[in-house]
Design an enzyme around this catalytic site. Structure first.
Site, short mmCIF file in Angstrom:
data_model
loop_
_atom_site.label_atom_id
_atom_site.label_comp_id
_atom_site.label_asym_id
_atom_site.label_seq_id
_atom_site.Cartn_x
_atom_site.Cartn_y
_atom_site.Cartn_z
N ARG A 1 6.20 -24.42 2.14
CA ARG A 1 6.57 -24.88 0.81
C ARG A 1 8.00 -24.42 0.50
O ARG A 1 8.52 -23.50 1.14
CB ARG A 1 5.63 -24.31 -0.25
N LYS B 1 1.33 -18.98 -1.91
CA LYS B 1 0.92 -19.01 -3.31
C LYS B 1 -0.15 -17.96 -3.58
O LYS B 1 -0.96 -17.65 -2.70
CB LYS B 1 0.39 -20.40 -3.66
N HIS C 1 8.54 -31.67 0.25
CA HIS C 1 7.08 -31.69 0.25
C HIS C 1 6.54 -32.73 1.24
O HIS C 1 5.49 -32.52 1.85
CB HIS C 1 6.56 -31.98 -1.15
N ARG D 1 6.32 -31.28 4.57
CA ARG D 1 5.08 -30.49 4.71
C ARG D 1 3.91 -31.41 5.07
O ARG D 1 3.08 -31.06 5.91
CB ARG D 1 4.81 -29.74 3.40
N HIS E 1 -3.93 -23.37 2.70
CA HIS E 1 -4.79 -23.95 1.67
C HIS E 1 -6.09 -23.16 1.55
O HIS E 1 -6.62 -22.68 2.55
CB HIS E 1 -5.13 -25.40 2.00
N TYR F 1 -3.21 -33.99 2.63
CA TYR F 1 -1.91 -33.84 3.27
C TYR F 1 -1.87 -34.51 4.64
O TYR F 1 -0.80 -34.72 5.20
CB TYR F 1 -1.59 -32.34 3.47
#
Length: 271
Positions: free
Chosen positions: A139, A165, A219, A222, A245, A254
């Site tokens: 990211r 994250k 993005h 990714r 994730h 994705y």
């Protein structure tokens, strides 16, 4: 006693301190603070006299994506739940904010032609950013904080400790060329900047977008990585771990299925 201080900055600082005490990562604090400062600029007045109608009008700003609208709503709910529970305001104006549904996303991998275009146009710094997104699935925020201490040697080769994250970290195997470029950099952040010592995620995204043709972004690189990684082994769990994730369902959004898999499915339906 209810605090009637007409000072958004003080209120936001106190709330962020509360979040920090709960172990929220710096990236979360930065995002939440940005959201509430935007509310302060647009709504104004006393943070403790804000009404649900005022917040609803703010959230109704046209042009926002559902994801962005939902993210700001989450910050408002957290802020006013804390303020109400701590006695700073008599009522919680965010309690009645409408939920924001987000349509299920579809894979949108940047095509190889777009990636080649970026690699040909990028300077050395942006080339490394593009490579981390396209060949590692990082990211923007993860690229921004890449540091020399996070490049380590494992039994199978060089890996990168990725700071993801929610304060989560993961170990990402590096392709040889990306490992070589990272190891050739001086000690410290790979992309130094004046704020917190490194570039901001927004600036990283802007630099990558400048070398990609429209409409492709960091993005979508990714997404490109997720799709290519899945095609290599057809292992969705491995792709999930590589992307960081928490849910396979997110990874599926994705990962574009290979054309040959779709064709085989269609041919299998023929009697």
């Amino acid at each position: 006693m209810v605090n009637t201080c007409n000072d958004w900055d003080t209120a936001i600082a106190s709330w962020l301190g509360w979040l920090a005490a709960g172990g929220r990562p710096k990236t979360t604090l930065t995002l939440r603070g940005y959201h509430l400062r935007r509310v302060a600029r647009n709504v104004g007045g006393d943070p403790w006299s804000v009404t649900v109608d005022m917040l609803t009008d703010f959230l109704g700003e046209p042009g926002w994506s559902p994801e962005y609208r939902r993210s700001i709503r989450s910050s408002l709910v957290s802020f006013y739940t804390w303020a109400h529970a701590s006695g700073r305001c008599r009522a919680n104006p965010a309690a009645l904010l409408p939920t924001v549904p987000v349509p299920a996303g579809v894979p949108r991998p940047a095509p190889e032609a777009a990636l080649r275009h970026a690699l040909e146009r990028a300077d050395a710094r942006t080339l490394l950013m593009v490579s981390l997104a396209a060949y590692g699935g990082l990211r923007r925020a993860e690229i921004a904080v890449v540091h020399s201490r996070d490049v380590v040697k494992s039994l199978d080769g060089w890996v990168l400790r990725v700071h993801g994250k929610g304060g989560k970290t993961r170990m990402l195997p590096l392709v040889d060329e990306v490992a070589r470029r990272l190891r050739a950099l001086p000690e410290g952040y790979a992309f130094p900047g004046r704020i917190d010592g490194h570039l901001s995620p927004a600036h990283v995204g802007k630099l990558i977008s400048r070398v990609l043709p429209d409409p492709w972004t960091a993005h979508t690189l990714r997404h490109r990585f997720a799709t290519a990684a899945y095609r290599a082994d057809r292992d969705l769990i491995a792709v999930q771990q590589l992307l960081g994730h928490s849910s396979v369902a997110t990874t599926q959004r994705y990962t574009a299925l290979p054309d040959d898999a779709l064709r085989r499915a269609v041919m299998g339906a023929v009697a």
